[in-house]
Design a protein around this motif. Structure first.
Motif, short mmCIF file in Angstrom:
data_model
loop_
_atom_site.label_atom_id
_atom_site.label_comp_id
_atom_site.label_asym_id
_atom_site.label_seq_id
_atom_site.Cartn_x
_atom_site.Cartn_y
_atom_site.Cartn_z
N VAL A 265 2.40 -8.18 1.16
CA VAL A 265 1.42 -8.00 0.09
C VAL A 265 1.34 -9.28 -0.73
N VAL A 276 -3.26 -2.50 -3.78
CA VAL A 276 -1.83 -2.74 -3.54
C VAL A 276 -0.95 -1.56 -3.92
N THR A 279 0.59 0.44 -1.16
CA THR A 279 1.56 -0.25 -0.31
C THR A 279 2.90 -0.45 -1.00
#
Length: 320
Positions: A265, A276, A279
């Motif tokens: 990321v 994000v 994740t």
């Protein structure tokens, strides 16, 4: 960055010493063509009934009635208007580069640095799931005799947690401002807050407005313990106080804070939190930051949400 002008009748504009828009000169297609010279054939937008005439860094829009539509690929010469007239410019766009769709903000000229240092980019240093500090790529004026073609000097400086205030001042220079914290508003979230005695000393920040960063030093040890990176987005409480810090926080794909199979990321200044948060493993409940105080009881920009992810915090602006 694009500058758009919607009403040219209120402006006096000239190019190469030739006026093409004023109270006496109407900005018609013929006037623009005569002033700026030859260019690529114009583009006709049939949906919006607009004729677009493009030059490098400049686009003119002319409204065209459907009954006067040019023949396909006919360009400027195929436009026919009654009485020899022609439409006037309805909008002018000014930008950097050869195309409006691919325009980017030009770099700041060195002559405008004014003795300041600016951040080109900032890499967040992480090792073994631990944030160590930041690596700053800086731009500075090279000498005192600055011309139109002067190039900036590129510098690289690393600031790490645990650095003393003397170390930071040596690396980055004197801060723009030093701010002393009057109170710790986050201490209520500590399980031992009731055991903490009031301190006579105060933590303090080194504010670097042109670099887009703040560095917090411990009141007792005078060593760096927090680094703030500012994105300077419109609608934020601190908008236009700091230059944007173009940071890049890279999280390794094998990190323990990643909960899905991914290539890793990257969190940057323009990253959307929605891209994000699925994740990473942020704190389930964010802290609401209102930024209201005794001197500013109303914040027109609204609150922000602070999500904790391991040893860093992401402040997210809520949509209104």
């Amino acid at each position: 960055m694009v500058i758009e002008v919607y009403n040219l009748s209120k402006l006096r504009l000239k190019y190469g010493g030739c006026v093409f828009s004023s109270t006496e000169v109407a900005p018609s297609i013929q006037q623009v063509d005569q002033t700026f010279g030859a260019t690529h054939p114009g583009i006709y937008d049939r949906e919006r009934h607009l004729f677009l005439l493009n030059f490098r860094g400049l686009t003119f829009q002319f409204p065209v009635e459907p009954k006067f539509e040019p023949r396909f690929a006919g360009g400027l010469g195929s436009l026919q208007f009654p009485g020899g007239g022609s439409p006037l410019v309805s909008q002018m766009s000014i930008y950097s580069g050869s195309s409006r769709t691919a325009t980017e903000a030009p770099p700041m000229p060195v002559s405008c640095f004014g003795g300041q240092v600016y951040t080109e980019k900032c890499d967040v240093i992480r090792e073994d799931d631990v944030t160590k500090g930041v690596r700053l790529h800086l731009l500075a004026a090279s000498d005192t005799h600055l011309g139109a073609d002067s190039e900036p000097t590129h510098l690289v400086r690393e600031v790490q947690f645990g650095d003393s205030c003397q170390d930071v001042a040596t690396l980055l220079g004197a801060p723009t401002k030093v701010f002393y914290k009057s109170e710790d508003k986050m201490k209520i979230h500590s399980p031992f807050a009731h055991k903490r005695a009031a301190s006579r000393r105060s933590d303090f920040f080194f504010n670097y407005f042109t670099l887009g960063i703040d560095i917090l030093f411990d009141a007792r040890t005078h060593r760096a313990k927090k680094i703030l990176l500012h994105t300077n987005f419109p609608g934020h409480y601190n908008f236009n106080m700091y230059h944007r810090c173009n940071f890049d926080l890279s999280v390794d794909p094998h990190s323990s804070i990643i909960n899905t199979t991914t290539d890793g990321v990257h969190i940057r200044a323009d990253t959307k939190w929605e891209s994000v948060c699925g994740t990473l493993k942020p704190s389930s409940r964010p802290v609401v930051l209102n930024r209201a105080s005794t001197t500013n009881t109303s914040n027109p920009f609204g609150s922000t949400l602070c999500y904790g992810v391991e040893d860093f915090i992401c402040e997210v602006r809520t949509r209104r």
